[in-house]
Design an enzyme around this catalytic site. Structure first.
Site, PDB file in Angstrom:
ATOM      1  CG  ASP A 337     -44.208 -16.318 -43.677  1.00 37.88           C
ATOM      2  OD1 ASP A 337     -45.384 -16.087 -43.380  1.00 37.88           O
ATOM      3  OD2 ASP A 337     -43.279 -15.538 -43.435  1.00 37.88           O
ATOM      4  CD  GLU A 455     -36.039  -8.584 -44.587  1.00 38.08           C
ATOM      5  OE1 GLU A 455     -35.167  -9.072 -43.867  1.00 38.08           O
ATOM      6  OE2 GLU A 455     -37.242  -8.592 -44.275  1.00 38.08           O
ATOM      7  CB  THR A 588     -44.415 -18.600 -36.733  1.00 38.12           C
ATOM      8  OG1 THR A 588     -43.613 -18.134 -37.821  1.00 38.12           O
ATOM      9  CG2 THR A 588     -45.332 -17.487 -36.259  1.00 38.12           C
TER      10      THR A 588
END
Ligand SMILES: *[C@@H]1O[C@H](CO)[C@@H](O)[C@H](O)[C@H]1NC(C)=O
Ligand SMILES: *[C@@H]1O[C@H](CO)[C@@H](O)[C@H](O)[C@H]1NC(C)=O
Length: 597
Positions: A337, A455, A588
């Site tokens: 990510d 999740e 992040t």
């Protein structure tokens, strides 16, 4: 936010298991130490709730100003000789920058109405409660257990929650609390840990970034000193034969000059240290931190088209041999990510210097758009669901590509990433995609009985993200498991662990588009989060978002709850010039760094 953020399910490095066993052993020692420490803490007044927010660039008013005095760690990493020193350091870029476009919507006529003020204060109260719980039951520990009220060591014992929450305290105007926390943070001793290794990625995004952004907001010099000291320690992780860091920063290996990069590490781990190390160089004037991450950027640039899905890098990379062409899995979720997230963010941080970040972003997103985004099949009358998009996974085999319409809470960051790239580089289509991704996450929250997204889950996919996609009740019934809302197929991991990525993207797209309904969605999400996760002391992760009635709380509150989730909820209900996206870029872990002008 990488593996690193969501331990996926199949592969846990042996070193982590070692770490867990060690935790058990240190718990007694730590408990005795912490009890002694808590007894020494003076009684702490309860938080003042209801202060107005302060502009980020003004110091908070002085009440009982604690001195924020830097105390050096008991070990100085600058004294350790590098086994593989670099022949020369790369300077920070000074060439003529590319022009970047405004990120925020034009909010000239903005009015901070009563409803929004009330919502902003509700978020602030939730934060104040969790902070108080942490302070009274887990002060200086990494985490509070929010149901049973204990402290927990999860990230070296370096007060992860406290360091991670510093800038949120500042942003919410909790100035006494900020001072107390900052005074404690600048006394942390990085050599005082029972662990033998630190997770390089997590320590960078939480501790290093937390200290840097607290400095960027407050200007307290001791915070930069503490950040620099930590930066000097983490810089040693790059002392490998090819200057690529390993996943774990092992203290003894580093001191003995025997570190080596991994053959099979999550790509986001070494590849999203760039924002933090670059900001540290900008603030200190010492180019060595920037030089360290620039070598990883070179590697990314060189290999971008060499993977099995050219344009993207696989979830796992061989950093020792520096190859990307054996692994077949590609994703914007766990493991990969923040590698992508940091491409436009580096452009933002550097004010358009180093146009290679824009180029890498464009190439990667062309590939991602073509292969990873999918749209769920939903009933025609579900207007919110009609626009939803999710990032999934692709597995590239010799004869075919397997597309897996499985998404994760972690992947919800992607909306904000497309939005930021679209705004900075003036790509309207990316802002539109970002909005659909953000709305997809808000829709998925609302689809489940708790109002929260699992999740990990999968949906019944449409053939394409734009073409016709009529609802097919029979197909959905055939594919979907029990208790799945319309459009969803299954939930492989039903937890909600207080993660921020959905509200992160909804907040960012609100600031980018100015669309007021995004605030309504955020309020709906906030109420659902509070309803399901609030405990006597704070907030807790829950086991299952698919249940009706009260979900089971699992007694966990990771530091991102205070660092990220509540910060984004607070900011979406704040006046839009509080941490403007044209002045700041978030790492992040939601730590805002000041952007170069
Ligand atoms: C990778 O391929 C894309 C698309 O063909 C191209 O635009 C880009 O310049 C290439 N990148 C590199 C580093 O060669
Ligand atoms: C709060 O949770 C209860 C179950 O514990 C549920 O019945 C109720 O609808 C929820 N309310 C909101 C606003 O989500």
């Amino acid at each position: 936010m990488a593996y690193p953020r969501g331990w996926p399910f199949c592969f846990v490095p042996a070193s982590l298991l070692r770490l867990d066993r060690r935790l058990v052993r240190v718990i007694l020692v730590a408990a005795i130490f912490m009890t002694a420490l808590m007894l020494l803490q003076p009684a702490r007044p309860h938080l003042p709730v209801g202060q107005p927010h302060l502009p980020a660039d003004r110091p908070p008013p002085a009440h009982r100003r604690l001195e924020i005095r830097f105390k050096p760690s008991s070990f100085d990493w600058r004294t350790v000789k590098q086994r593989y020193p670099v022949p020369s350091l790369r300077a920070l870029p000074t060439d003529h920058p590319n022009q970047l476009h405004a990120v925020q919507h034009d909010f000239t006529d903005y009015v901070h109405d009563a409803t929004t003020q009330h919502r902003q204060q509700a978020v602030r109260s939730a934060f104040a409660k969790s902070w108080r719980g942490y302070k009274e039951h887990a002060w200086l520990r990494d985490e509070l257990t929010p149901v049973t009220g204990h402290g927990k060591t999860t990230f070296g014992g370096w007060a992860a929650t406290l360091v991670d929450a510093l800038d949120t305290l500042w942003i919410m105007g909790l100035s006494d609390e900020f001072h107390d926390a900052a005074a404690a943070a600048v006394q942390l001793d990085w050599a005082k840990t029972k662990d033998t290794a630190a997770n390089l990625f997590e320590t960078t995004i939480r501790h290093l970034a937390g200290l840097i952004s607290a400095y960027d907001l407050s200007g307290e010099p001791a915070l930069l000193d503490k950040a620099t000291e930590l930066g000097d320690m983490l810089y040693m992780a790059f002392d490998t034969p090819n200057r690529m860091p390993g996943f774990w920063f092992n203290f003894q290996d580093a001191k003995k000059g025997r570190q080596i990069a991994g053959h099979n590490d999550p790509s986001a781990s070494p590849c999203s240290l760039s924002l933090e190390f670059t900001r540290l160089s900008l603030l200190t004037g010492d180019p060595k931190y920037y030089d360290a991450v620039a070598r990883i950027t070179d590697f990314l640039e060189r290999t971008q088209n060499q993977s099995k899905l050219p344009g993207m890098w696989p979830k796992l990379i061989d950093f020792r041999d520096q190859t990307v062409n054996t692994e077949i899995g590609f994703s914007m979720g766990a493991w990969a990510d923040s590698l992508y997230e940091y491409l436009p963010k580096m452009s933002a941080l550097l004010g358009g210097h180093l146009p290679n970040y824009e180029k890498m972003y464009r190439t990667a997103m062309d590939t991602a758009q073509q292969h990873l985004l999918f749209r769920p099949m939903v009933p025609e009358d579900d207007k919110e669901g009609q626009v939803a998009l999710f990032p999934g996974d692709a597995f590239v085999h010799t004869d075919k590509i397997n597309y897996v319409p499985e998404s994760q809470h972690l992947s919800c960051f992607a909306g904000g990433m497309f939005g930021l790239g679209g705004k900075l580089f003036d790509i309207a289509a990316h802002v539109a995609l970002g909005e659909r991704l953000a709305r997809g996450c808000a829709w998925a929250y609302n689809a489940f009985p708790t109002g929260l997204m699992p999740e990990v889950f999968s949906v019944v996919p449409c053939p394409s993200i734009d073409g016709a996609c009529p609802w097919d009740e029979e197909r959905w019934k055939k594919e979907a498991g029990n208790n799945m809302p319309r459009g969803f197929k299954s939930a492989r991991d039903t937890r909600y662990i207080l993660r921020p990525e959905a509200i992160e993207s909804v907040f960012l797209l609100y600031r980018m588009t100015g669309k007021p309904d995004l605030r309504e969605k955020a309020w709906r999400m906030f109420q659902a989060v509070m309803n399901a996760t609030e405990t006597r002391l704070a907030n807790s992760a829950i086991a299952d978002v698919t249940v009706t009635g009260k979900p089971v709380q699992t007694d966990s509150m990771e530091s991102f709850w205070l660092a990220e989730t509540l910060k984004y909820f607070y900011l979406i209900f704040s006046p839009p010039d509080l941490i403007s996206l044209d002045e700041f870029v978030f790492n992040t872990e939601a730590h805002p760094f000041r952007r170069a002008k």
